[in-house]
Enzyme design. Structure first.
Site, PDB file in Angstrom:
ATOM      1  N   CYS A 122       0.811  -1.218   0.000  1.00 15.04           N
ATOM      2  CA  CYS A 122       0.000   0.000   0.000  1.00 15.04           C
ATOM      3  C   CYS A 122       0.849   1.275   0.000  1.00 15.04           C
ATOM      4  O   CYS A 122       0.567   2.224  -0.741  1.00 15.04           O
ATOM      5  CB  CYS A 122      -0.952   0.000   1.199  1.00 15.04           C
TER       6      CYS A 122
ATOM      7  N   HIS B 121      -2.897   6.457   4.716  1.00 14.18           N
ATOM      8  CA  HIS B 121      -1.459   6.552   4.949  1.00 14.18           C
ATOM      9  C   HIS B 121      -0.936   7.911   4.472  1.00 14.18           C
ATOM     10  O   HIS B 121      -1.333   8.401   3.401  1.00 14.18           O
ATOM     11  CB  HIS B 121      -0.715   5.474   4.171  1.00 14.18           C
TER      12      HIS B 121
END
Length: 340
Positions: free
Chosen positions: A131, A243
């Protein structure tokens, strides 16, 4: 005409997001099959507004006749079942770390290196990158095309959803416990995550790096350019979804802030939110549920001859996992990669 699609690891955070994304993007599914371990068999998961899937036991599932399988069950499970699915003629898109660095398995971010999917991979498996790697290479690609990236120094600020549903539950329970004087118990992480940051994601390696940091380096080189040097510090933060990354890039050739900003604005999958004023930048809480990677704080790095710094955030469950996998499937469909 639709196809039979299996979602492996369907009860996890990413698996549920994959099911949701397939429905939202109207991927041509005739039959969707939710698969997980035997202990999850019988659970029900919504697929779109009208369909409910009953989870089936992965160990007992025959992949014959299944055209596509999206895997996110953990690397050890993928190691066993992804080759089994591929051998049955199924095209596998695997979200785990199991096959990413394997020769003959393309590691794909469609906007960056989708040309790798001009033909069906011989092994029948396509790997979804980490990711944190996905959102970084998505932002680096248009800049690399202009000035060629030489070196990247990145610090990540990764949400707990990257560690799964149990990790999200732990952040919630620890946060609530602090307000009722209940000492936090660390089970999913090495230290309490509520009101804390933990500079440790995945296992430690011999050189002192963690495997998450290693992944960012080797995956960036495999996806974008084998000559790029990457050093990462990966940090878990008390955020549910999304994130963040502080990225410092050294280029081989000159590049201006304006060139970078213009290129990023034109790049697919990127939204530039860069205003030099209070609140003129993107944060995880704002971008949860969004498909784009948001880039902010674009500025010159005066410590190297040709340097830029920027901040980027992305929904790690969507573009960092489920959305990227479904986009790979869409590209494979357009290129005729599914078995007749």
């Amino acid at each position: 005409m639709g196809m039979k699609v299996a979602i492996v690891g369907a009860t996890g955070a990413v698996g549920r997001e994959m099911i949701k994304t397939l429905a939202e993007r109207a991927f041509p599914v005739d039959e969707a099959v939710a698969l997980a371990s035997g202990r999850s068999a019988g659970q029900e998961i919504s697929f779109g507004e009208k369909t409910v899937l009953k989870v089936r036991d992965l160990d007992r599932y025959d992949f014959a006749g299944t055209a596509l399988a999206l895997f996110s069950p953990g690397a050890t499970v993928s190691a066993v079942h992804a080759p089994r699915a591929a051998a049955a003629g199924c095209l596998v898109i695997d979200n785990t770390s199991q096959f990413r660095m394997e020769l003959g398995v393309p590691l794909v971010v469609p906007e960056v290196n989708g040309a790798l999917l001009a033909t069906r991979p011989k092994k029948g498996i396509i790997a979804n990158p980490n990711c944190s790697t996905i959102q970084m290479v998505l932002a680096l690609k248009p800049l690399h095309d202009i000035a060629k990236v030489k070196r990247v120094v990145v610090a990540t600020y990764q949400s707990v959803s990257g560690a799964g549903k149990e990790a999200m539950d732990e952040l919630w329970s620890q946060t609530r416990g602090i307000f009722v004087n209940d000492p936090p118990l660390a089970e999913q992480f090495t230290k309490p995550i509520a009101f804390n940051v933990i500079p440790h994601i995945d296992a430690f390696m011999d050189d002192g790096s963690t495997k998450e940091e290693w992944k960012m380096a080797v995956e960036t080189r495999k996806i974008l350019d084998p000559d790029i040097q990457v050093v990462a510090t990966c940090v878990r933060v008390p955020v549910m979804i999304g994130h963040g990354e502080a990225v410092h890039v050294e280029f081989e050739r000159p590049i201006t802030e304006k060139q970078a900003r213009d290129a990023l604005r034109e790049a697919p999958g990127i939204t530039v939110m860069d205003h030099r004023e209070d609140g003129g930048y993107a944060t995880p809480i704002e971008i949860a549920g969004e498909d784009s990677v948001f880039v902010s704080r674009i500025r010159r790095d005066p410590t190297v001859p040709h340097g830029l710094s920027f901040w980027c955030v992305g929904d790690n469950l969507r573009k960092g996992a489920a959305l990227n996998a479904v986009q790979i499937a869409e590209l494979a469909l357009r290129n005729g990669l599914f078995a007749a």
